[in-house]
Motif scaffolding. Structure first.
Motif, mmCIF file in Angstrom:
data_model
loop_
_atom_site.group_PDB
_atom_site.id
_atom_site.type_symbol
_atom_site.label_atom_id
_atom_site.label_comp_id
_atom_site.label_asym_id
_atom_site.label_seq_id
_atom_site.Cartn_x
_atom_site.Cartn_y
_atom_site.Cartn_z
ATOM 1 N N ASP A 1 -6.715 -5.328 -4.981
ATOM 2 C CA ASP A 1 -7.601 -4.787 -6.018
ATOM 3 C C ASP A 1 -8.578 -5.814 -6.583
ATOM 4 O O ASP A 1 -9.697 -5.464 -6.952
ATOM 5 C CB ASP A 1 -6.763 -4.218 -7.169
ATOM 6 N N LYS B 1 0.830 -1.207 0.000
ATOM 7 C CA LYS B 1 0.000 0.000 0.000
ATOM 8 C C LYS B 1 0.865 1.257 0.000
ATOM 9 O O LYS B 1 0.574 2.226 -0.714
ATOM 10 C CB LYS B 1 -0.922 0.008 1.216
ATOM 11 N N LYS B 2 1.934 1.230 0.770
ATOM 12 C CA LYS B 2 2.819 2.402 0.844
ATOM 13 C C LYS B 2 3.388 2.744 -0.529
ATOM 14 O O LYS B 2 3.552 3.921 -0.875
ATOM 15 C CB LYS B 2 3.952 2.128 1.832
ATOM 16 N N ASN B 3 3.649 1.716 -1.326
ATOM 17 C CA ASN B 3 4.192 1.931 -2.659
ATOM 18 C C ASN B 3 3.114 2.155 -3.720
ATOM 19 O O ASN B 3 3.430 2.262 -4.903
ATOM 20 C CB ASN B 3 5.077 0.747 -3.055
ATOM 21 N N LYS B 4 1.858 2.215 -3.277
ATOM 22 C CA LYS B 4 0.716 2.506 -4.149
ATOM 23 C C LYS B 4 0.650 1.556 -5.354
ATOM 24 O O LYS B 4 0.486 1.975 -6.499
ATOM 25 C CB LYS B 4 0.753 3.963 -4.618
ATOM 26 N N LEU B 5 0.792 0.263 -5.063
ATOM 27 C CA LEU B 5 0.804 -0.743 -6.119
ATOM 28 C C LEU B 5 -0.590 -1.316 -6.352
ATOM 29 O O LEU B 5 -1.414 -1.391 -5.439
ATOM 30 C CB LEU B 5 1.764 -1.878 -5.756
ATOM 31 N N THR B 6 -0.832 -1.714 -7.575
ATOM 32 C CA THR B 6 -2.027 -2.487 -7.885
ATOM 33 C C THR B 6 -1.740 -3.936 -7.505
ATOM 34 O O THR B 6 -0.711 -4.498 -7.888
ATOM 35 C CB THR B 6 -2.370 -2.407 -9.377
ATOM 36 N N LYS C 1 4.274 -1.394 -11.523
ATOM 37 C CA LYS C 1 3.309 -0.863 -10.554
ATOM 38 C C LYS C 1 2.287 -1.906 -10.119
ATOM 39 O O LYS C 1 1.316 -1.579 -9.446
ATOM 40 C CB LYS C 1 2.574 0.343 -11.163
ATOM 41 N N THR C 2 2.493 -3.184 -10.491
ATOM 42 C CA THR C 2 1.494 -4.224 -10.245
ATOM 43 C C THR C 2 2.166 -5.498 -9.753
ATOM 44 O O THR C 2 3.209 -5.899 -10.271
ATOM 45 C CB THR C 2 0.710 -4.533 -11.543
ATOM 46 N N ALA D 1 -5.364 -2.987 0.456
ATOM 47 C CA ALA D 1 -4.236 -3.136 -0.459
ATOM 48 C C ALA D 1 -4.462 -4.152 -1.567
ATOM 49 O O ALA D 1 -3.534 -4.467 -2.301
ATOM 50 C CB ALA D 1 -2.990 -3.523 0.336
ATOM 51 N N LYS E 1 -1.942 2.350 11.069
ATOM 52 C CA LYS E 1 -2.049 2.163 9.625
ATOM 53 C C LYS E 1 -1.974 0.688 9.206
ATOM 54 O O LYS E 1 -2.347 0.351 8.087
ATOM 55 C CB LYS E 1 -0.948 2.955 8.910
#
Length: 576
Positions: A377, A352-357, A403-404, A375, A538
């Motif tokens: 999808d 989640k911190k790395n904003k990944l799919t 990103k995934t 976190a 968090k």
């Protein structure tokens, strides 16, 4: 001897008494306890298979060899086993073969609410549906008799309420019925020429089973004294009807749900002024009755969503029923969360911190989708994360490659993630798969799997090495991280996403609930250092809360994993 048994335990007892000698299953709530219970009988060989397809094929092999066999699974597992299911309907059996499937109306622990009765009709295999533990035992024994009498596998359909409720059963003695194997190519080799000759056999068998159903004791009528209305029902719905209506109205209770006794249904319908079908989920019985030309009510009264209950039945029929009570207290909701110390928590925080799919999978790690982590999808079915990330990344022509990620558990990977990884290697997918290896099959209650090194009975056995397996299918980049170490996780994920080739990260840490796992001392909060920034919140750990504006750790839950300690910039969290 009379005993109080869970429905699943009663099925296992029925397997034992019927002389079953081979059991292969994959754990899946609410079916798991059947196989766990039968494994306690030394006369029966029992195993966990990597998936339901393998389990069914193994059970079929045992029945061909002349030994009564069983395979068990939940409703979505029957999807996985559908391939052999439809063909062994054509081959038939040698010794009896019983298939146990447990539906989960209400989705207490499932990703959909499918109705397994459709499989019986589509595969042309008879299905029995017990409504309590006594019937679960009796129907299991009957299933073997029908299997051998009609040369067919037989499905026993359980559901959550029958599987996990208790009632009294009468136990008996074990009787074994061994058969010799005889080579029979036209019967067991399903190439087109032989299969064409077997299909008419299946259709004739269905007609014979229909004739049997007409006089079968398990399809019976509870007579009532008011014929203004009558009910056709089965399984738990029968229990709800009897609790609400008592003996007022006649009820046709179907123990064999497929094929159905058409003549008996018509006769029953003619004996009542109004016919009502009470069944959970789909309009299976109702549609069959309407195909027979009968006027009836069903899903116009009862929803095809969620399980029924006594109150729902009474409300739909506008009948008084005052046995239910409701607590007056305003109890706060308790949504499911990952346990304190769960090794998956640190990994999902990093993702989640790395904003990944994140393409997720089936297991307790699916809870990574729950706030505050949020976190995950997508979650579809066993193994879909690995196959899905390949399609996701390929279709976006590289735009999502870094990103995934896909996340899949160790047991789920063995179940159906391997083929997806083979596809990634074969088709050169620039994707990263994270195997969350908690050294057990967690969600269904800590069953062994091929990666743990122990079999169903806890005996040591061959242990599949995940690193070697991944490399052997063509993945060159394979590394192991400790999910309790947030920096290590972060570095590994960034490096593998930056690489221009498929990769696997194994996030390895045993489940915090395993008996052999030794925990560290719980953490405590230095109230003088805590500034109430809520950074520790968090990760969504149930052992951490905010009291009077500052963090507080519940020492009875904390296992000292140290993940929250790594998030605190003020050094307020320390071991006691």
């Amino acid at each position: 001897m009379k005993q109080l048994m869970l429905g699943n335990e009663a099925v296992a007892r029925g397997l034992y008494e019927a002389g079953c000698m081979f059991v292969s299953s994959y754990p899946g709530t609410p079916s798991t306890e059947i196989t766990e219970a039968i494994a306690k009988y030394p006369e029966v060989y029992a195993e966990w298979a990597p998936n339901e397809k393998v389990a069914m094929e193994a059970a079929f092999g045992a029945c061909v060899a002349g030994r009564r066999s069983f395979c068990g699974m939940k409703h979505v597992g029957l999807n996985v086993a559908a391939d052999p299911l439809f063909t062994i309907s054509y081959t038939g059996v040698n010794a009896g073969m019983v298939i146990g499937v447990a539906d989960d109306a209400g989705m207490h622990s499932s990703q959909n609410e499918q109705d397994s009765r459709h499989y019986a009709r589509a595969s042309k295999i008879p299905m029995l549906e017990p409504s309590d533990s006594a019937e679960a035992l009796a129907f299991t024994k009957l299933a073997y008799e029908l299997s051998e009498q009609f040369d067919t596998p037989v499905i026993i359909k359980m559901c959550t309420r029958v599987s996990h409720s208790q009632s009294v059963v009468e136990t008996g003695e074990r009787v074994e019925n061994l058969k010799e194997y005889t080579k029979d190519i036209p019967k067991y080799v399903m190439m087109p020429g032989n299969a064409k000759r077997r299909h008419p056999v299946v259709e004739a068998r269905t007609m014979a089973l229909k004739a049997y159903a007409e006089d079968a004791d398990i399809n019976y009528i509870d007579p009532g004294f008011d014929d203004s209305m009558g009910f056709i029902t089965s399984s738990t719905s029968y229990q709800y009807i009897k609790e609400v209506m008592g003996n007022k109205y006649p009820v046709l209770k179907l123990g064999m749900i497929w094929p159905m006794p058409d003549k008996k249904i018509r006769q029953f319908a003619a004996s009542v002024k109004k016919l009502v079908i009470v069944e959970e989920l789909d309009s299976f019985i109702e549609c069959h009755c309407k195909d027979l030309g009968l006027e009836c009510e069903g899903k116009g009264l009862f929803s095809c969503i969620d399980e029924l209950s006594q109150n729902k039945v009474a409300q739909a029929l506008d009948m008084p029923f005052g046995n239910g009570t409701k607590l007056e207290e305003n109890i706060p909701p308790r949504p499911p969360v990952m346990c304190a110390g769960c090794p998956h928590r640190g990994l999902f925080y990093t993702l989640k911190k790395n904003k990944l799919t994140v393409l997720g999978d089936i297991g307790c790690y699916t809870l990574g989708a729950v706030a505050p982590l949020s976190a995950v999808d997508t979650v579809i079915c066993m193994g879909a994360s690995v196959s899905g990330i390949h399609g996701f990344n390929k279709s976006l022509s590289g735009a999502a490659d870094n990103k995934t990620v896909a996340v899949i558990g160790d047991s789920t990977f063995m179940h159906s993630g391997i083929t997806g990884l083979v596809n990634m290697a074969y088709n050169e997918s620039n994707s990263t798969v994270i195997i969350v290896d908690n050294s057990i099959t967690g969600m269904t209650g800590h069953q062994q799997n091929p990666t743990t090194g122990f079999n169903l009975k806890g005996d040591p056995c061959a242990k599949i090495d995940l690193e070697t397996l991944c490399r052997s299918v063509g993945i060159k980049r394979v590394r192991v991280v400790d999910p309790y170490n947030l920096q290590q996780c972060d570095e590994a994920i960034k490096e593998e996403l930056a690489a221009n080739e498929p990769s696997v990260i194994i996030s390895r840490r045993p489940c915090a609930l395993l008996k052999y796992v030794k925990h560290k001392a719980p953490l405590a909060v230095d109230q003088d250092k805590c500034v109430g920034c809520k950074a520790c919140m968090k990760i969504g750990c149930p052992a951490i809360s905010i009291v009077d504006g500052k963090a507080k750790v519940d020492a009875t839950q904390c296992v000292g994993c140290g993940v929250c300690e790594q998030l605190c910039k003020f050094d307020a969290l320390k071991e006691v």
